[in-house]
Every structure is written in C-alpha cells, then in structure tokens.
Design a protein around this motif. Structure first.
Motif, PDB file in Angstrom:
ATOM      1  N   PHE A   1      85.945  68.847  31.392  1.00 63.13           N
ATOM      2  CA  PHE A   1      84.515  68.944  31.687  1.00 63.13           C
ATOM      3  C   PHE A   1      83.976  67.604  32.184  1.00 63.13           C
ATOM      4  CE2 PHE A   1      80.081  68.583  30.267  1.00 63.13           C
ATOM      5  CZ  PHE A   1      79.536  69.605  31.025  1.00 63.13           C
ATOM      6  N   PHE A   2      84.397  66.519  31.565  1.00 61.69           N
ATOM      7  CA  PHE A   2      83.989  65.190  32.007  1.00 61.69           C
ATOM      8  C   PHE A   2      84.466  64.917  33.427  1.00 61.69           C
ATOM      9  CE2 PHE A   2      85.327  60.746  32.479  1.00 61.69           C
ATOM     10  CZ  PHE A   2      84.083  60.143  32.475  1.00 61.69           C
ATOM     11  N   LEU A   3      85.709  65.276  33.740  1.00 59.15           N
ATOM     12  CA  LEU A   3      86.221  65.076  35.101  1.00 59.15           C
ATOM     13  C   LEU A   3      85.459  65.921  36.112  1.00 59.15           C
ATOM     14  CD1 LEU A   3      90.082  64.870  34.625  1.00 59.15           C
ATOM     15  CD2 LEU A   3      88.470  63.031  35.080  1.00 59.15           C
ATOM     16  N   LEU A   4      85.110  67.143  35.747  1.00 60.16           N
ATOM     17  CA  LEU A   4      84.351  68.008  36.644  1.00 60.16           C
ATOM     18  C   LEU A   4      82.972  67.427  36.933  1.00 60.16           C
ATOM     19  CD1 LEU A   4      84.132  70.839  38.041  1.00 60.16           C
ATOM     20  CD2 LEU A   4      83.007  71.560  35.935  1.00 60.16           C
ATOM     21  N   VAL A   5      82.293  66.958  35.899  1.00 60.97           N
ATOM     22  CA  VAL A   5      80.958  66.381  36.080  1.00 60.97           C
ATOM     23  C   VAL A   5      81.043  65.091  36.894  1.00 60.97           C
ATOM     24  CG1 VAL A   5      79.027  65.315  34.854  1.00 60.97           C
ATOM     25  CG2 VAL A   5      79.990  67.462  34.046  1.00 60.97           C
ATOM     26  N   LEU A   6      82.060  64.301  36.657  1.00 64.65           N
ATOM     27  CA  LEU A   6      82.224  63.063  37.416  1.00 64.65           C
ATOM     28  C   LEU A   6      82.466  63.341  38.898  1.00 64.65           C
ATOM     29  CD1 LEU A   6      82.391  59.970  36.913  1.00 64.65           C
ATOM     30  CD2 LEU A   6      84.866  60.260  36.863  1.00 64.65           C
ATOM     31  N   MET A   7      83.328  64.302  39.190  1.00 60.11           N
ATOM     32  CA  MET A   7      83.588  64.644  40.594  1.00 60.11           C
ATOM     33  C   MET A   7      82.354  65.265  41.244  1.00 60.11           C
ATOM     34  SD  MET A   7      86.482  63.449  41.122  1.00 60.11           S
ATOM     35  CE  MET A   7      86.719  64.044  42.764  1.00 60.11           C
ATOM     36  N   LEU A   8      81.593  66.050  40.491  1.00 56.04           N
ATOM     37  CA  LEU A   8      80.355  66.611  41.023  1.00 56.04           C
ATOM     38  C   LEU A   8      79.348  65.510  41.329  1.00 56.04           C
ATOM     39  CD1 LEU A   8      78.855  69.300  41.573  1.00 56.04           C
ATOM     40  CD2 LEU A   8      77.968  69.102  39.258  1.00 56.04           C
ATOM     41  N   PHE A   9      79.257  64.528  40.456  1.00 51.63           N
ATOM     42  CA  PHE A   9      78.349  63.407  40.680  1.00 51.63           C
ATOM     43  C   PHE A   9      78.720  62.631  41.941  1.00 51.63           C
ATOM     44  CE2 PHE A   9      77.581  58.844  39.959  1.00 51.63           C
ATOM     45  CZ  PHE A   9      76.199  58.865  39.951  1.00 51.63           C
ATOM     46  N   PHE A  10      80.004  62.309  42.100  1.00 50.25           N
ATOM     47  CA  PHE A  10      80.428  61.557  43.283  1.00 50.25           C
ATOM     48  C   PHE A  10      80.267  62.372  44.561  1.00 50.25           C
ATOM     49  CE2 PHE A  10      82.967  58.798  40.331  1.00 50.25           C
ATOM     50  CZ  PHE A  10      82.257  57.646  40.616  1.00 50.25           C
TER      51      PHE A  10
ATOM     52  N   MET B   1      78.039  64.750  45.106  1.00 50.03           N
ATOM     53  CA  MET B   1      76.615  64.838  45.428  1.00 50.03           C
ATOM     54  C   MET B   1      76.096  63.517  45.985  1.00 50.03           C
ATOM     55  SD  MET B   1      75.093  67.140  42.359  1.00 50.03           S
ATOM     56  CE  MET B   1      73.408  66.972  42.925  1.00 50.03           C
ATOM     57  N   ASN B   2      76.581  62.403  45.456  1.00 46.44           N
ATOM     58  CA  ASN B   2      76.177  61.115  46.008  1.00 46.44           C
ATOM     59  C   ASN B   2      76.685  60.922  47.427  1.00 46.44           C
ATOM     60  OD1 ASN B   2      74.552  59.912  44.128  1.00 46.44           O
ATOM     61  ND2 ASN B   2      76.251  59.011  43.003  1.00 46.44           N
ATOM     62  N   TYR B   3      77.832  61.499  47.735  1.00 46.03           N
ATOM     63  CA  TYR B   3      78.394  61.329  49.072  1.00 46.03           C
ATOM     64  C   TYR B   3      77.701  62.222  50.088  1.00 46.03           C
ATOM     65  CZ  TYR B   3      81.795  61.110  52.832  1.00 46.03           C
ATOM     66  OH  TYR B   3      82.386  60.943  54.041  1.00 46.03           O
ATOM     67  N   PHE B   4      77.416  63.466  49.728  1.00 41.16           N
ATOM     68  CA  PHE B   4      76.905  64.424  50.696  1.00 41.16           C
ATOM     69  C   PHE B   4      75.385  64.480  50.762  1.00 41.16           C
ATOM     70  CE2 PHE B   4      81.154  66.307  50.008  1.00 41.16           C
ATOM     71  CZ  PHE B   4      81.588  66.254  51.321  1.00 41.16           C
ATOM     72  N   ILE B   5      74.690  64.151  49.691  1.00 40.57           N
ATOM     73  CA  ILE B   5      73.233  64.241  49.683  1.00 40.57           C
ATOM     74  C   ILE B   5      72.655  62.838  49.760  1.00 40.57           C
ATOM     75  CG2 ILE B   5      71.218  64.958  48.375  1.00 40.57           C
ATOM     76  CD1 ILE B   5      72.935  67.105  47.097  1.00 40.57           C
ATOM     77  N   LYS B   6      71.877  62.587  50.794  1.00 40.92           N
ATOM     78  CA  LYS B   6      71.236  61.291  50.958  1.00 40.92           C
ATOM     79  C   LYS B   6      69.776  61.405  50.534  1.00 40.92           C
ATOM     80  CE  LYS B   6      74.903  59.531  52.645  1.00 40.92           C
ATOM     81  NZ  LYS B   6      75.735  58.749  51.782  1.00 40.92           N
ATOM     82  N   PRO B   7      69.299  60.527  49.660  1.00 40.03           N
ATOM     83  CA  PRO B   7      67.940  60.673  49.140  1.00 40.03           C
ATOM     84  C   PRO B   7      66.850  60.292  50.136  1.00 40.03           C
ATOM     85  CG  PRO B   7      68.968  58.729  48.249  1.00 40.03           C
ATOM     86  CD  PRO B   7      70.028  59.456  49.028  1.00 40.03           C
ATOM     87  N   PHE B   8      67.188  59.570  51.197  1.00 41.32           N
ATOM     88  CA  PHE B   8      66.172  59.175  52.162  1.00 41.32           C
ATOM     89  C   PHE B   8      66.820  59.036  53.529  1.00 41.32           C
ATOM     90  CE2 PHE B   8      67.790  55.489  49.906  1.00 41.32           C
ATOM     91  CZ  PHE B   8      68.249  54.689  50.941  1.00 41.32           C
ATOM     92  N   GLU B   9      65.992  59.084  54.545  1.00 44.92           N
ATOM     93  CA  GLU B   9      66.469  58.900  55.915  1.00 44.92           C
ATOM     94  C   GLU B   9      66.638  57.407  56.173  1.00 44.92           C
ATOM     95  OE1 GLU B   9      67.086  61.129  58.384  1.00 44.92           O
ATOM     96  OE2 GLU B   9      66.790  62.801  57.008  1.00 44.92           O
ATOM     97  N   LYS B  10      67.729  57.063  56.797  1.00 41.27           N
ATOM     98  CA  LYS B  10      67.940  55.668  57.143  1.00 41.27           C
ATOM     99  C   LYS B  10      67.124  55.328  58.395  1.00 41.27           C
ATOM    100  CE  LYS B  10      72.467  55.117  55.127  1.00 41.27           C
ATOM    101  NZ  LYS B  10      73.869  54.788  55.340  1.00 41.27           N
TER     102      LYS B  10
END
Length: 52
Positions: free
Chosen positions: A15-24, A26-35
């Motif tokens: 479960f920890f590995l799944l959450v960690l991979m989901l976090f990374f 989401m950080n890679y594919f979802i950008k919080p702001f336009e550059k």
C-alpha cells in the motif's frame, strides 16, 4: 512489532509503494500552474523610470 502478522506488514508495504508511485505520477503528469513564456518582451510595459 514481531507479534503482528507478517502478511499484514506485507500489505502495508505494498500500500505504501502504491501511494508513493501515485504521488510521483501525479506530480509528473499534473502541473499546478502554467509556466510563463520568458521569450515575450513585455518587460518594457512594466518598467517605470524612477526619478529622484
């Protein structure tokens, strides 16, 4: 804690590995702001010549 079941810790580890991979991912594919594009030369519009 050795008295707890090893399968429980294995499930927690996966479960920890799944959450960690989901976090990374989401950080890679979802950008919080336009550059901002730094190639635009609109810096002169905000420039104010201060005279003392």
């Amino acid at each position: 804690m050795p008295q707890m079941a090893p399968l429980y810790w294995l499930m927690l580890f996966f479960f920890f590995l799944l959450v960690l991979m989901l976090f990374f991912s989401m950080n890679y594919f979802i950008k919080p702001f336009e550059k901002k594009d730094h190639t635009m030369k609109e810096l002169t519009l905000n420039f104010k010549a201060w005279k003392l």
